[in-house]
Design a protein around this motif. Structure first.
Motif, PDB file in Angstrom:
ATOM      1  N   SER A   6       0.859  -1.175   0.000  1.00 64.64           N
ATOM      2  CA  SER A   6       0.000   0.000   0.000  1.00 64.64           C
ATOM      3  C   SER A   6       0.895   1.225   0.000  1.00 64.64           C
ATOM      4  O   SER A   6       1.841   1.314   0.789  1.00 64.64           O
ATOM      5  N   VAL A   7       0.619   2.158  -0.908  1.00 63.87           N
ATOM      6  CA  VAL A   7       1.373   3.406  -0.975  1.00 63.87           C
ATOM      7  C   VAL A   7       0.372   4.559  -1.091  1.00 63.87           C
ATOM      8  O   VAL A   7      -0.749   4.363  -1.576  1.00 63.87           O
ATOM      9  N   PRO A   8       0.780   5.748  -0.686  1.00 64.75           N
ATOM     10  CA  PRO A   8      -0.100   6.905  -0.842  1.00 64.75           C
ATOM     11  C   PRO A   8      -0.433   7.131  -2.326  1.00 64.75           C
ATOM     12  O   PRO A   8       0.389   6.857  -3.212  1.00 64.75           O
ATOM     13  N   ASP A   9      -1.624   7.631  -2.574  1.00 66.52           N
ATOM     14  CA  ASP A   9      -2.079   7.849  -3.953  1.00 66.52           C
ATOM     15  C   ASP A   9      -1.099   8.693  -4.755  1.00 66.52           C
ATOM     16  O   ASP A   9      -0.789   8.368  -5.904  1.00 66.52           O
ATOM     17  N   LYS A  10      -0.616   9.779  -4.160  1.00 64.43           N
ATOM     18  CA  LYS A  10       0.293  10.678  -4.877  1.00 64.43           C
ATOM     19  C   LYS A  10       1.579   9.953  -5.287  1.00 64.43           C
ATOM     20  O   LYS A  10       2.052  10.098  -6.413  1.00 64.43           O
ATOM     21  N   LEU A  11       2.134   9.162  -4.376  1.00 63.62           N
ATOM     22  CA  LEU A  11       3.346   8.409  -4.688  1.00 63.62           C
ATOM     23  C   LEU A  11       3.086   7.400  -5.792  1.00 63.62           C
ATOM     24  O   LEU A  11       3.894   7.237  -6.709  1.00 63.62           O
ATOM     25  N   PHE A  12       1.950   6.734  -5.727  1.00 61.04           N
ATOM     26  CA  PHE A  12       1.593   5.775  -6.768  1.00 61.04           C
ATOM     27  C   PHE A  12       1.522   6.472  -8.121  1.00 61.04           C
ATOM     28  O   PHE A  12       2.055   5.975  -9.116  1.00 61.04           O
ATOM     29  N   GLN A  13       0.887   7.632  -8.173  1.00 57.77           N
ATOM     30  CA  GLN A  13       0.749   8.366  -9.438  1.00 57.77           C
ATOM     31  C   GLN A  13       2.118   8.813  -9.964  1.00 57.77           C
ATOM     32  O   GLN A  13       2.391   8.714 -11.165  1.00 57.77           O
ATOM     33  N   GLN A  14       2.973   9.277  -9.063  1.00 58.58           N
ATOM     34  CA  GLN A  14       4.318   9.691  -9.469  1.00 58.58           C
ATOM     35  C   GLN A  14       5.113   8.501 -10.002  1.00 58.58           C
ATOM     36  O   GLN A  14       5.793   8.607 -11.026  1.00 58.58           O
ATOM     37  N   ALA A  15       5.041   7.387  -9.316  1.00 58.23           N
ATOM     38  CA  ALA A  15       5.767   6.187  -9.751  1.00 58.23           C
ATOM     39  C   ALA A  15       5.213   5.676 -11.071  1.00 58.23           C
ATOM     40  O   ALA A  15       5.974   5.280 -11.964  1.00 58.23           O
ATOM     41  N   ASP A  16       3.895   5.688 -11.212  1.00 58.63           N
ATOM     42  CA  ASP A  16       3.260   5.238 -12.450  1.00 58.63           C
ATOM     43  C   ASP A  16       3.700   6.119 -13.623  1.00 58.63           C
ATOM     44  O   ASP A  16       4.036   5.620 -14.702  1.00 58.63           O
ATOM     45  N   SER A  17       3.744   7.418 -13.394  1.00 55.88           N
ATOM     46  CA  SER A  17       4.174   8.350 -14.435  1.00 55.88           C
ATOM     47  C   SER A  17       5.642   8.123 -14.802  1.00 55.88           C
ATOM     48  O   SER A  17       6.006   8.109 -15.982  1.00 55.88           O
ATOM     49  N   LEU A  18       6.476   7.932 -13.803  1.00 59.43           N
ATOM     50  CA  LEU A  18       7.901   7.678 -14.054  1.00 59.43           C
ATOM     51  C   LEU A  18       8.100   6.379 -14.821  1.00 59.43           C
ATOM     52  O   LEU A  18       8.898   6.326 -15.766  1.00 59.43           O
ATOM     53  N   ALA A  19       7.391   5.350 -14.433  1.00 61.78           N
ATOM     54  CA  ALA A  19       7.496   4.071 -15.145  1.00 61.78           C
ATOM     55  C   ALA A  19       7.094   4.255 -16.615  1.00 61.78           C
ATOM     56  O   ALA A  19       7.765   3.734 -17.516  1.00 61.78           O
ATOM     57  N   HIS A  20       6.044   4.996 -16.849  1.00 62.41           N
ATOM     58  CA  HIS A  20       5.583   5.240 -18.218  1.00 62.41           C
ATOM     59  C   HIS A  20       6.638   6.020 -19.009  1.00 62.41           C
ATOM     60  O   HIS A  20       6.941   5.676 -20.153  1.00 62.41           O
ATOM     61  N   GLN A  21       7.212   7.065 -18.392  1.00 62.65           N
ATOM     62  CA  GLN A  21       8.242   7.874 -19.051  1.00 62.65           C
ATOM     63  C   GLN A  21       9.460   7.044 -19.424  1.00 62.65           C
ATOM     64  O   GLN A  21      10.056   7.231 -20.480  1.00 62.65           O
ATOM     65  N   ARG A  22       9.817   6.130 -18.549  1.00 61.86           N
ATOM     66  CA  ARG A  22      11.019   5.312 -18.777  1.00 61.86           C
ATOM     67  C   ARG A  22      10.718   4.008 -19.505  1.00 61.86           C
ATOM     68  O   ARG A  22      11.603   3.174 -19.676  1.00 61.86           O
ATOM     69  N   LYS A  23       9.468   3.847 -19.866  1.00 62.15           N
ATOM     70  CA  LYS A  23       9.025   2.640 -20.585  1.00 62.15           C
ATOM     71  C   LYS A  23       9.337   1.367 -19.797  1.00 62.15           C
ATOM     72  O   LYS A  23       9.861   0.392 -20.315  1.00 62.15           O
ATOM     73  N   LEU A  24       8.993   1.440 -18.505  1.00 65.18           N
ATOM     74  CA  LEU A  24       9.162   0.307 -17.605  1.00 65.18           C
ATOM     75  C   LEU A  24       7.800  -0.127 -17.090  1.00 65.18           C
ATOM     76  O   LEU A  24       6.884   0.684 -16.991  1.00 65.18           O
ATOM     77  N   SER A  25       7.714  -1.381 -16.725  1.00 69.09           N
ATOM     78  CA  SER A  25       6.511  -1.812 -16.017  1.00 69.09           C
ATOM     79  C   SER A  25       6.599  -1.293 -14.582  1.00 69.09           C
ATOM     80  O   SER A  25       7.682  -0.954 -14.099  1.00 69.09           O
ATOM     81  N   ARG A  26       5.471  -1.225 -13.914  1.00 65.67           N
ATOM     82  CA  ARG A  26       5.494  -0.826 -12.497  1.00 65.67           C
ATOM     83  C   ARG A  26       6.378  -1.781 -11.708  1.00 65.67           C
ATOM     84  O   ARG A  26       7.143  -1.363 -10.838  1.00 65.67           O
ATOM     85  N   SER A  27       6.238  -3.067 -11.997  1.00 69.30           N
ATOM     86  CA  SER A  27       7.038  -4.061 -11.272  1.00 69.30           C
ATOM     87  C   SER A  27       8.528  -3.800 -11.437  1.00 69.30           C
ATOM     88  O   SER A  27       9.295  -3.873 -10.464  1.00 69.30           O
ATOM     89  N   ALA A  28       8.955  -3.477 -12.659  1.00 62.24           N
ATOM     90  CA  ALA A  28      10.376  -3.213 -12.906  1.00 62.24           C
ATOM     91  C   ALA A  28      10.829  -1.965 -12.160  1.00 62.24           C
ATOM     92  O   ALA A  28      11.925  -1.932 -11.589  1.00 62.24           O
ATOM     93  N   LEU A  29       9.989  -0.932 -12.154  1.00 61.31           N
ATOM     94  CA  LEU A  29      10.327   0.294 -11.436  1.00 61.31           C
ATOM     95  C   LEU A  29      10.443   0.043  -9.939  1.00 61.31           C
ATOM     96  O   LEU A  29      11.413   0.448  -9.298  1.00 61.31           O
ATOM     97  N   TYR A  30       9.454  -0.652  -9.368  1.00 67.82           N
ATOM     98  CA  TYR A  30       9.482  -0.925  -7.935  1.00 67.82           C
ATOM     99  C   TYR A  30      10.665  -1.818  -7.568  1.00 67.82           C
ATOM    100  O   TYR A  30      11.310  -1.605  -6.530  1.00 67.82           O
ATOM    101  N   ALA A  31      10.975  -2.789  -8.404  1.00 68.58           N
ATOM    102  CA  ALA A  31      12.122  -3.664  -8.140  1.00 68.58           C
ATOM    103  C   ALA A  31      13.422  -2.864  -8.156  1.00 68.58           C
ATOM    104  O   ALA A  31      14.284  -3.047  -7.284  1.00 68.58           O
ATOM    105  N   ALA A  32      13.559  -1.960  -9.139  1.00 69.16           N
ATOM    106  CA  ALA A  32      14.768  -1.131  -9.221  1.00 69.16           C
ATOM    107  C   ALA A  32      14.875  -0.218  -8.003  1.00 69.16           C
ATOM    108  O   ALA A  32      15.961  -0.035  -7.447  1.00 69.16           O
ATOM    109  N   ALA A  33      13.752   0.355  -7.583  1.00 67.66           N
ATOM    110  CA  ALA A  33      13.756   1.236  -6.413  1.00 67.66           C
ATOM    111  C   ALA A  33      14.138   0.473  -5.150  1.00 67.66           C
ATOM    112  O   ALA A  33      14.929   0.954  -4.332  1.00 67.66           O
ATOM    113  N   MET A  34      13.591  -0.722  -4.984  1.00 61.95           N
ATOM    114  CA  MET A  34      13.925  -1.525  -3.795  1.00 61.95           C
ATOM    115  C   MET A  34      15.388  -1.943  -3.823  1.00 61.95           C
ATOM    116  O   MET A  34      16.065  -1.922  -2.784  1.00 61.95           O
TER     117      MET A  34
END
Length: 83
Positions: A6-34
């Motif tokens: 569970s993450v705050p809505d704003k953080l989710f939207q920011q991460a979703d936007s970043l993943a889209h910009q970098r042409k990554l899946s959400r899973s790939a973005l979250y894995a890289a961040a972790m």
């Protein structure tokens, strides 16, 4: 491995936007961040261990100022000036 978080809505939207910009899946973005967070945490643990070693094992080490009171080249591992 799959898991739910569970993450705050704003953080989710920011991460979703970043993943889209970098042409990554959400899973790939979250894995890289972790992975980055874990790596930085390990680096912090190493730094803390080295600092603790310096405080307890090195003559004239001032942990409050985070610098040597005497030049570090004056001491070798055994504390004898040999340079």
């Amino acid at each position: 491995m799959k898991f739910a978080i569970s993450v705050p809505d704003k953080l989710f939207q920011q991460a979703d936007s970043l993943a889209h910009q970098r042409k990554l899946s959400r899973s790939a973005l979250y894995a890289a961040a972790m992975e980055k967070y874990v790596s930085e945490s390990e680096d912090e643990q190493i730094t803390e261990a080295l600092t603790n070693h310096m405080i307890t094992q090195t003559p004239n080490w001032s942990h409050k100022s985070l610098r040597f009171r005497h030049p570090p080249c004056a001491y070798m591992m055994n504390g004898n000036p040999t340079w």
